[in-house]
Design a protein around this motif. Structure first.
Motif, PDB file in Angstrom:
ATOM      1  N   VAL A 143       0.847  -1.204   0.000  1.00  0.00           N
ATOM      2  CA  VAL A 143       0.000   0.000   0.000  1.00  0.00           C
ATOM      3  C   VAL A 143       0.876   1.244   0.000  1.00  0.00           C
ATOM      4  O   VAL A 143       0.653   2.175  -0.787  1.00  0.00           O
ATOM      5  CB  VAL A 143      -0.961  -0.003   1.220  1.00  0.00           C
ATOM      6  N   GLY A 144       1.891   1.257   0.882  1.00  0.00           N
ATOM      7  CA  GLY A 144       2.804   2.394   0.967  1.00  0.00           C
ATOM      8  C   GLY A 144       3.523   2.660  -0.346  1.00  0.00           C
ATOM      9  O   GLY A 144       3.676   3.803  -0.759  1.00  0.00           O
ATOM     10  N   TYR A 145       3.913   1.590  -1.011  1.00  0.00           N
ATOM     11  CA  TYR A 145       4.622   1.700  -2.287  1.00  0.00           C
ATOM     12  C   TYR A 145       3.734   2.384  -3.330  1.00  0.00           C
ATOM     13  O   TYR A 145       4.152   3.317  -4.009  1.00  0.00           O
ATOM     14  CB  TYR A 145       5.021   0.302  -2.752  1.00  0.00           C
ATOM     15  N   PHE A 146       2.495   1.928  -3.410  1.00  0.00           N
ATOM     16  CA  PHE A 146       1.571   2.492  -4.402  1.00  0.00           C
ATOM     17  C   PHE A 146       1.148   3.913  -4.043  1.00  0.00           C
ATOM     18  O   PHE A 146       1.060   4.773  -4.906  1.00  0.00           O
ATOM     19  CB  PHE A 146       0.340   1.592  -4.576  1.00  0.00           C
ATOM     20  N   VAL A 147       0.923   4.159  -2.752  1.00  0.00           N
ATOM     21  CA  VAL A 147       0.566   5.517  -2.314  1.00  0.00           C
ATOM     22  C   VAL A 147       1.727   6.463  -2.601  1.00  0.00           C
ATOM     23  O   VAL A 147       1.540   7.554  -3.147  1.00  0.00           O
ATOM     24  CB  VAL A 147       0.185   5.543  -0.816  1.00  0.00           C
ATOM     25  N   GLY A 148       2.945   6.034  -2.250  1.00  0.00           N
ATOM     26  CA  GLY A 148       4.136   6.834  -2.525  1.00  0.00           C
ATOM     27  C   GLY A 148       4.305   7.107  -4.005  1.00  0.00           C
ATOM     28  O   GLY A 148       4.711   8.197  -4.411  1.00  0.00           O
ATOM     29  N   ASP A 149       3.968   6.121  -4.808  1.00  0.00           N
ATOM     30  CA  ASP A 149       4.051   6.248  -6.261  1.00  0.00           C
ATOM     31  C   ASP A 149       3.053   7.292  -6.761  1.00  0.00           C
ATOM     32  O   ASP A 149       3.370   8.131  -7.594  1.00  0.00           O
ATOM     33  CB  ASP A 149       3.758   4.873  -6.891  1.00  0.00           C
ATOM     34  N   VAL A 150       1.838   7.237  -6.233  1.00  0.00           N
ATOM     35  CA  VAL A 150       0.782   8.163  -6.656  1.00  0.00           C
ATOM     36  C   VAL A 150       1.098   9.585  -6.183  1.00  0.00           C
ATOM     37  O   VAL A 150       0.949  10.547  -6.944  1.00  0.00           O
ATOM     38  CB  VAL A 150      -0.603   7.703  -6.103  1.00  0.00           C
ATOM     39  N   VAL A 151       1.550   9.697  -4.915  1.00  0.00           N
ATOM     40  CA  VAL A 151       1.806  11.024  -4.353  1.00  0.00           C
ATOM     41  C   VAL A 151       3.019  11.687  -5.009  1.00  0.00           C
ATOM     42  O   VAL A 151       2.951  12.835  -5.428  1.00  0.00           O
ATOM     43  CB  VAL A 151       2.010  10.935  -2.817  1.00  0.00           C
ATOM     44  N   ASN A 152       4.120  10.947  -5.104  1.00  0.00           N
ATOM     45  CA  ASN A 152       5.347  11.538  -5.627  1.00  0.00           C
ATOM     46  C   ASN A 152       5.629  11.157  -7.076  1.00  0.00           C
ATOM     47  O   ASN A 152       6.159  11.952  -7.832  1.00  0.00           O
ATOM     48  CB  ASN A 152       6.554  11.116  -4.770  1.00  0.00           C
ATOM     49  N   GLY A 153       5.317   9.917  -7.399  1.00  0.00           N
ATOM     50  CA  GLY A 153       5.517   9.460  -8.771  1.00  0.00           C
ATOM     51  C   GLY A 153       6.972   9.256  -9.154  1.00  0.00           C
ATOM     52  O   GLY A 153       7.304   9.183 -10.330  1.00  0.00           O
ATOM     53  N   ASP A 154       7.873   9.173  -8.187  1.00  0.00           N
ATOM     54  CA  ASP A 154       9.280   8.906  -8.507  1.00  0.00           C
ATOM     55  C   ASP A 154       9.813   7.854  -7.535  1.00  0.00           C
ATOM     56  O   ASP A 154       9.163   7.516  -6.545  1.00  0.00           O
ATOM     57  CB  ASP A 154      10.105  10.205  -8.444  1.00  0.00           C
ATOM     58  N   VAL A 213      11.940   7.960  -5.188  1.00  0.00           N
ATOM     59  CA  VAL A 213      12.059   8.424  -3.806  1.00  0.00           C
ATOM     60  C   VAL A 213      10.718   8.267  -3.098  1.00  0.00           C
ATOM     61  O   VAL A 213      10.632   7.745  -1.981  1.00  0.00           O
ATOM     62  CB  VAL A 213      12.529   9.896  -3.737  1.00  0.00           C
ATOM     63  N   GLY A 214       9.655   8.703  -3.770  1.00  0.00           N
ATOM     64  CA  GLY A 214       8.300   8.595  -3.215  1.00  0.00           C
ATOM     65  C   GLY A 214       7.941   7.153  -2.929  1.00  0.00           C
ATOM     66  O   GLY A 214       7.339   6.852  -1.892  1.00  0.00           O
ATOM     67  N   ARG A 215       8.315   6.255  -3.818  1.00  0.00           N
ATOM     68  CA  ARG A 215       8.027   4.829  -3.638  1.00  0.00           C
ATOM     69  C   ARG A 215       8.746   4.281  -2.407  1.00  0.00           C
ATOM     70  O   ARG A 215       8.160   3.556  -1.617  1.00  0.00           O
ATOM     71  CB  ARG A 215       8.449   4.047  -4.876  1.00  0.00           C
ATOM     72  N   VAL A 216      10.026   4.649  -2.278  1.00  0.00           N
ATOM     73  CA  VAL A 216      10.823   4.145  -1.155  1.00  0.00           C
ATOM     74  C   VAL A 216      10.298   4.695   0.166  1.00  0.00           C
ATOM     75  O   VAL A 216      10.153   3.954   1.141  1.00  0.00           O
ATOM     76  CB  VAL A 216      12.323   4.490  -1.336  1.00  0.00           C
ATOM     77  N   VAL A 217       9.973   5.996   0.196  1.00  0.00           N
ATOM     78  CA  VAL A 217       9.422   6.618   1.407  1.00  0.00           C
ATOM     79  C   VAL A 217       8.106   5.930   1.765  1.00  0.00           C
ATOM     80  O   VAL A 217       7.858   5.565   2.918  1.00  0.00           O
ATOM     81  CB  VAL A 217       9.214   8.137   1.219  1.00  0.00           C
ATOM     82  N   GLY A 218       7.248   5.729   0.756  1.00  0.00           N
ATOM     83  CA  GLY A 218       5.967   5.044   0.955  1.00  0.00           C
ATOM     84  C   GLY A 218       6.174   3.631   1.467  1.00  0.00           C
ATOM     85  O   GLY A 218       5.454   3.154   2.350  1.00  0.00           O
ATOM     86  N   TRP A 219       7.160   2.977   0.920  1.00  0.00           N
ATOM     87  CA  TRP A 219       7.505   1.604   1.295  1.00  0.00           C
ATOM     88  C   TRP A 219       7.884   1.536   2.780  1.00  0.00           C
ATOM     89  O   TRP A 219       7.361   0.741   3.541  1.00  0.00           O
ATOM     90  CB  TRP A 219       8.690   1.160   0.430  1.00  0.00           C
ATOM     91  N   VAL A 220       8.815   2.458   3.174  1.00  0.00           N
ATOM     92  CA  VAL A 220       9.306   2.477   4.555  1.00  0.00           C
ATOM     93  C   VAL A 220       8.184   2.830   5.528  1.00  0.00           C
ATOM     94  O   VAL A 220       8.019   2.178   6.564  1.00  0.00           O
ATOM     95  CB  VAL A 220      10.480   3.472   4.700  1.00  0.00           C
ATOM     96  N   ASP A 221       7.398   3.842   5.188  1.00  0.00           N
ATOM     97  CA  ASP A 221       6.276   4.235   6.061  1.00  0.00           C
ATOM     98  C   ASP A 221       5.234   3.117   6.113  1.00  0.00           C
ATOM     99  O   ASP A 221       4.697   2.809   7.165  1.00  0.00           O
ATOM    100  CB  ASP A 221       5.624   5.528   5.558  1.00  0.00           C
ATOM    101  N   GLY A 222       4.952   2.534   4.967  1.00  0.00           N
ATOM    102  CA  GLY A 222       3.980   1.440   4.890  1.00  0.00           C
ATOM    103  C   GLY A 222       4.416   0.247   5.719  1.00  0.00           C
ATOM    104  O   GLY A 222       3.593  -0.423   6.355  1.00  0.00           O
TER     105      GLY A 222
END
Length: 116
Positions: free
Chosen positions: A46-57, A59-68
């Protein structure tokens, strides 16, 4: 015969609370463990996809991943603890009745024996 009358309530008083307490503890621990294990990958996805949608790069995916990762395991742990508590209590009551019968019979037999 008198021993059985005393033994049954003693078994009930010992068995039920002990069973419920053990059920609670085991249920919560198992629930937290299972919940955390299930929540972790779900949170990461979920974090990966949310990070992807929010940032789209990346970095956003990794941040989403870690938070998720963190959020998922925490939510999973809480949900697991809650469900484990309910299941554990139910199992504990049954276990307590079972143990209580044995304790009751034992106490009853001891008190009923001629030497006692």
């Amino acid at each position: 015969q008198d021993g059985v009358l005393v033994g049954a309530p003693v078994g009930f008083l010992v068995g039920e609370p002990v069973g419920v307490l053990v059920g609670f503890l085991v249920g919560v621990l198992v629930g937290m463990l299972v919940g955390s294990l299930v929540g972790l990958p779900v949170g990461v996805l979920v974090g990966y996809f949310v990070g992807d949608v929010v940032n789209g790069d990346p970095v956003g995916r990794v941040v989403g991943w870690v938070d998720g990762d963190r959020v998922g395991s925490l939510v999973g742990m809480l949900v697991g603890a809650h469900d484990g508590l309910l299941v554990g209590a139910l199992v504990g009551v049954q276990l307590g009745k079972f143990v209580g019968k044995f304790v009751g019979k034992f106490v009853g037999t001891v008190l009923s024996s001629p030497s006692g």
